[in-house]
Design a protein around this motif. Structure first.
Motif, PDB file in Angstrom:
ATOM      1  N   GLY A  37      -5.047 -45.224 -76.550  1.00  0.00           N
ATOM      2  CA  GLY A  37      -3.744 -45.238 -77.170  1.00  0.00           C
ATOM      3  C   GLY A  37      -2.685 -44.804 -76.181  1.00  0.00           C
ATOM      4  N   ARG A  38      -1.456 -44.691 -76.678  1.00  0.00           N
ATOM      5  CA  ARG A  38      -0.345 -44.304 -75.824  1.00  0.00           C
ATOM      6  C   ARG A  38      -0.117 -42.807 -75.797  1.00  0.00           C
ATOM      7  NH1 ARG A  38       4.367 -48.926 -76.655  1.00  0.00           N
ATOM      8  NH2 ARG A  38       3.095 -50.703 -75.992  1.00  0.00           N
ATOM      9  N   GLY A  39      -0.813 -42.099 -76.629  1.00  0.00           N
ATOM     10  CA  GLY A  39      -0.727 -40.650 -76.597  1.00  0.00           C
ATOM     11  C   GLY A  39       0.246 -40.074 -77.603  1.00  0.00           C
ATOM     12  N   THR A  40       0.051 -38.800 -77.890  1.00  0.00           N
ATOM     13  CA  THR A  40       0.963 -38.052 -78.746  1.00  0.00           C
ATOM     14  C   THR A  40       1.201 -36.705 -78.081  1.00  0.00           C
ATOM     15  OG1 THR A  40       1.367 -37.272 -81.008  1.00  0.00           O
ATOM     16  CG2 THR A  40      -0.902 -37.125 -80.208  1.00  0.00           C
ATOM     17  N   SER A  41       2.449 -36.285 -78.057  1.00  0.00           N
ATOM     18  CA  SER A  41       2.835 -35.109 -77.294  1.00  0.00           C
ATOM     19  C   SER A  41       2.728 -33.835 -78.130  1.00  0.00           C
ATOM     20  CB  SER A  41       4.267 -35.273 -76.795  1.00  0.00           C
ATOM     21  OG  SER A  41       4.663 -34.148 -76.039  1.00  0.00           O
ATOM     22  N   VAL A  42       2.122 -32.828 -77.544  1.00  0.00           N
ATOM     23  CA  VAL A  42       1.982 -31.526 -78.184  1.00  0.00           C
ATOM     24  C   VAL A  42       2.688 -30.480 -77.329  1.00  0.00           C
ATOM     25  CG1 VAL A  42       0.350 -29.707 -78.817  1.00  0.00           C
ATOM     26  CG2 VAL A  42      -0.186 -32.103 -79.314  1.00  0.00           C
ATOM     27  N   THR A  43       3.554 -29.713 -77.964  1.00  0.00           N
ATOM     28  CA  THR A  43       4.251 -28.632 -77.284  1.00  0.00           C
ATOM     29  C   THR A  43       4.020 -27.338 -78.042  1.00  0.00           C
ATOM     30  OG1 THR A  43       5.980 -30.124 -76.494  1.00  0.00           O
ATOM     31  CG2 THR A  43       6.464 -27.767 -76.448  1.00  0.00           C
ATOM     32  N   VAL A  44       3.479 -26.369 -77.348  1.00  0.00           N
ATOM     33  CA  VAL A  44       3.220 -25.059 -77.947  1.00  0.00           C
ATOM     34  C   VAL A  44       4.161 -24.063 -77.285  1.00  0.00           C
ATOM     35  CG1 VAL A  44       1.514 -23.307 -78.495  1.00  0.00           C
ATOM     36  CG2 VAL A  44       0.810 -25.710 -78.243  1.00  0.00           C
ATOM     37  N   SER A  45       5.136 -23.633 -78.055  1.00  0.00           N
ATOM     38  CA  SER A  45       6.173 -22.765 -77.492  1.00  0.00           C
ATOM     39  C   SER A  45       6.844 -21.973 -78.592  1.00  0.00           C
ATOM     40  CB  SER A  45       7.213 -23.612 -76.756  1.00  0.00           C
ATOM     41  OG  SER A  45       8.282 -22.810 -76.297  1.00  0.00           O
ATOM     42  N   SER A  46       7.270 -20.775 -78.251  1.00  0.00           N
ATOM     43  CA  SER A  46       8.015 -19.962 -79.199  1.00  0.00           C
ATOM     44  C   SER A  46       9.520 -20.175 -79.004  1.00  0.00           C
ATOM     45  CB  SER A  46       7.657 -18.489 -79.030  1.00  0.00           C
ATOM     46  OG  SER A  46       7.861 -18.076 -77.691  1.00  0.00           O
ATOM     47  N   GLY A  91       1.324 -35.233 -83.177  1.00  0.00           N
ATOM     48  CA  GLY A  91       1.828 -34.256 -82.213  1.00  0.00           C
ATOM     49  C   GLY A  91       3.154 -33.679 -82.643  1.00  0.00           C
ATOM     50  N   GLY A  92       3.584 -32.664 -81.919  1.00  0.00           N
ATOM     51  CA  GLY A  92       4.869 -32.046 -82.238  1.00  0.00           C
ATOM     52  C   GLY A  92       5.004 -30.700 -81.576  1.00  0.00           C
ATOM     53  N   LEU A  93       5.985 -29.943 -82.062  1.00  0.00           N
ATOM     54  CA  LEU A  93       6.262 -28.608 -81.549  1.00  0.00           C
ATOM     55  C   LEU A  93       5.673 -27.577 -82.505  1.00  0.00           C
ATOM     56  CD1 LEU A  93       7.764 -26.587 -79.681  1.00  0.00           C
ATOM     57  CD2 LEU A  93       9.776 -26.923 -81.156  1.00  0.00           C
ATOM     58  N   VAL A  94       4.942 -26.634 -81.966  1.00  0.00           N
ATOM     59  CA  VAL A  94       4.331 -25.587 -82.794  1.00  0.00           C
ATOM     60  C   VAL A  94       4.380 -24.274 -82.030  1.00  0.00           C
ATOM     61  CG1 VAL A  94       2.009 -26.079 -81.924  1.00  0.00           C
ATOM     62  CG2 VAL A  94       2.290 -25.043 -84.191  1.00  0.00           C
ATOM     63  N   GLN A  95       4.453 -23.182 -82.753  1.00  0.00           N
ATOM     64  CA  GLN A  95       4.462 -21.869 -82.113  1.00  0.00           C
ATOM     65  C   GLN A  95       3.061 -21.472 -81.680  1.00  0.00           C
ATOM     66  OE1 GLN A  95       6.287 -19.109 -84.840  1.00  0.00           O
ATOM     67  NE2 GLN A  95       8.354 -19.738 -84.247  1.00  0.00           N
ATOM     68  N   PRO A  96       2.965 -20.628 -80.689  1.00  0.00           N
ATOM     69  CA  PRO A  96       1.634 -20.121 -80.288  1.00  0.00           C
ATOM     70  C   PRO A  96       0.912 -19.521 -81.489  1.00  0.00           C
ATOM     71  CG  PRO A  96       3.269 -19.505 -78.657  1.00  0.00           C
ATOM     72  CD  PRO A  96       4.031 -20.115 -79.802  1.00  0.00           C
ATOM     73  N   GLY A  97      -0.361 -19.849 -81.584  1.00  0.00           N
ATOM     74  CA  GLY A  97      -1.159 -19.416 -82.717  1.00  0.00           C
ATOM     75  C   GLY A  97      -1.152 -20.382 -83.880  1.00  0.00           C
ATOM     76  N   GLY A  98      -0.305 -21.377 -83.794  1.00  0.00           N
ATOM     77  CA  GLY A  98      -0.195 -22.357 -84.872  1.00  0.00           C
ATOM     78  C   GLY A  98      -1.245 -23.443 -84.799  1.00  0.00           C
ATOM     79  N   SER A  99      -1.099 -24.405 -85.696  1.00  0.00           N
ATOM     80  CA  SER A  99      -2.080 -25.484 -85.815  1.00  0.00           C
ATOM     81  C   SER A  99      -1.392 -26.835 -85.885  1.00  0.00           C
ATOM     82  CB  SER A  99      -2.919 -25.298 -87.088  1.00  0.00           C
ATOM     83  OG  SER A  99      -3.639 -24.092 -87.056  1.00  0.00           O
ATOM     84  N   LEU A 100      -2.117 -27.827 -85.424  1.00  0.00           N
ATOM     85  CA  LEU A 100      -1.725 -29.223 -85.574  1.00  0.00           C
ATOM     86  C   LEU A 100      -2.971 -30.040 -85.821  1.00  0.00           C
ATOM     87  CD1 LEU A 100       0.830 -29.877 -82.655  1.00  0.00           C
ATOM     88  CD2 LEU A 100       1.345 -29.902 -85.106  1.00  0.00           C
ATOM     89  N   ARG A 101      -2.800 -31.148 -86.523  1.00  0.00           N
ATOM     90  CA  ARG A 101      -3.891 -32.092 -86.673  1.00  0.00           C
ATOM     91  C   ARG A 101      -3.457 -33.434 -86.122  1.00  0.00           C
ATOM     92  NH1 ARG A 101      -7.027 -34.511 -91.968  1.00  0.00           N
ATOM     93  NH2 ARG A 101      -5.073 -35.689 -92.154  1.00  0.00           N
ATOM     94  N   LEU A 102      -4.152 -33.867 -85.098  1.00  0.00           N
ATOM     95  CA  LEU A 102      -3.888 -35.176 -84.517  1.00  0.00           C
ATOM     96  C   LEU A 102      -4.767 -36.226 -85.191  1.00  0.00           C
ATOM     97  CD1 LEU A 102      -3.807 -34.284 -80.715  1.00  0.00           C
ATOM     98  CD2 LEU A 102      -1.991 -34.072 -82.434  1.00  0.00           C
ATOM     99  N   SER A 103      -4.218 -37.409 -85.319  1.00  0.00           N
ATOM    100  CA  SER A 103      -4.964 -38.523 -85.894  1.00  0.00           C
ATOM    101  C   SER A 103      -5.061 -39.654 -84.886  1.00  0.00           C
ATOM    102  CB  SER A 103      -4.268 -39.045 -87.156  1.00  0.00           C
ATOM    103  OG  SER A 103      -4.204 -38.050 -88.156  1.00  0.00           O
ATOM    104  N   CYS A 104      -6.176 -40.326 -84.914  1.00  0.00           N
ATOM    105  CA  CYS A 104      -6.405 -41.492 -84.060  1.00  0.00           C
ATOM    106  C   CYS A 104      -6.881 -42.622 -84.968  1.00  0.00           C
ATOM    107  CB  CYS A 104      -7.456 -41.163 -83.009  1.00  0.00           C
ATOM    108  SG  CYS A 104      -8.034 -42.598 -82.064  1.00  0.00           S
ATOM    109  N   VAL A 105      -6.019 -43.594 -85.163  1.00  0.00           N
ATOM    110  CA  VAL A 105      -6.359 -44.730 -86.017  1.00  0.00           C
ATOM    111  C   VAL A 105      -6.748 -45.907 -85.131  1.00  0.00           C
ATOM    112  CG1 VAL A 105      -5.551 -46.335 -87.759  1.00  0.00           C
ATOM    113  CG2 VAL A 105      -4.794 -43.952 -87.819  1.00  0.00           C
ATOM    114  N   VAL A 106      -7.920 -46.428 -85.367  1.00  0.00           N
ATOM    115  CA  VAL A 106      -8.423 -47.575 -84.613  1.00  0.00           C
ATOM    116  C   VAL A 106      -8.395 -48.804 -85.505  1.00  0.00           C
ATOM    117  CG1 VAL A 106     -10.390 -48.564 -83.378  1.00  0.00           C
ATOM    118  CG2 VAL A 106      -9.888 -46.110 -83.203  1.00  0.00           C
ATOM    119  N   SER A 107      -7.909 -49.902 -84.974  1.00  0.00           N
ATOM    120  CA  SER A 107      -7.943 -51.169 -85.695  1.00  0.00           C
ATOM    121  C   SER A 107      -8.602 -52.215 -84.818  1.00  0.00           C
ATOM    122  CB  SER A 107      -6.531 -51.611 -86.082  1.00  0.00           C
ATOM    123  OG  SER A 107      -5.731 -51.773 -84.934  1.00  0.00           O
TER     124      SER A 107
END
Length: 111
Positions: free
Chosen positions: A102-111, A9-25
């Protein structure tokens, strides 16, 4: 003990991309469906995407064509590729495997 850990997760501008990962053990993802949820108002969780043992995928209507779920069994990891992100995609994303979260990952889409 099964653990589910999200990242990407993270901060990205509108129209951008992110790839989230989920690791299971602790258990192979070969033996269950993995879901991505996101938090919505009212402290509810909306199912965003899921991938079954056989690789069948399903998506919420609002993310179809923009998000892609995939799995790497060798890494016991599920990914959520999110493209063309919109401000309304801003929230916390959670991964769920069987009954484990999981505990989650935060995604923020903002300019």
């Amino acid at each position: 003990q099964v653990q589910v850990v999200e990242s990407g997760g993270g901060l990205v501008q509108p129209g951008g991309s992110l790839r989230l990962s989920c690791v299971v053990s602790g258990r192979s993802i070969r033996f269950g469906t993995v879901d991505w949820y996101r938090q919505v108002p009212g402290d509810q969780h909306e199912l965003v995407a899921s991938i079954t043992m056989s690789g069948t995928t399903n998506y919420a209507q609002g993310v179809k064509g923009r998000f892609t779920i995939s799995r790497d069994n060798a890494k016991n990891t599920v990914y959520l590729q999110m493209n063309s992100l919109k401000p309304e995609d801003t929230t916390v994303y959670y991964c769920s495997f069987v009954s484990y979260w999981g505990r989650g990952t935060s995604v923020t889409v903002s300019s």
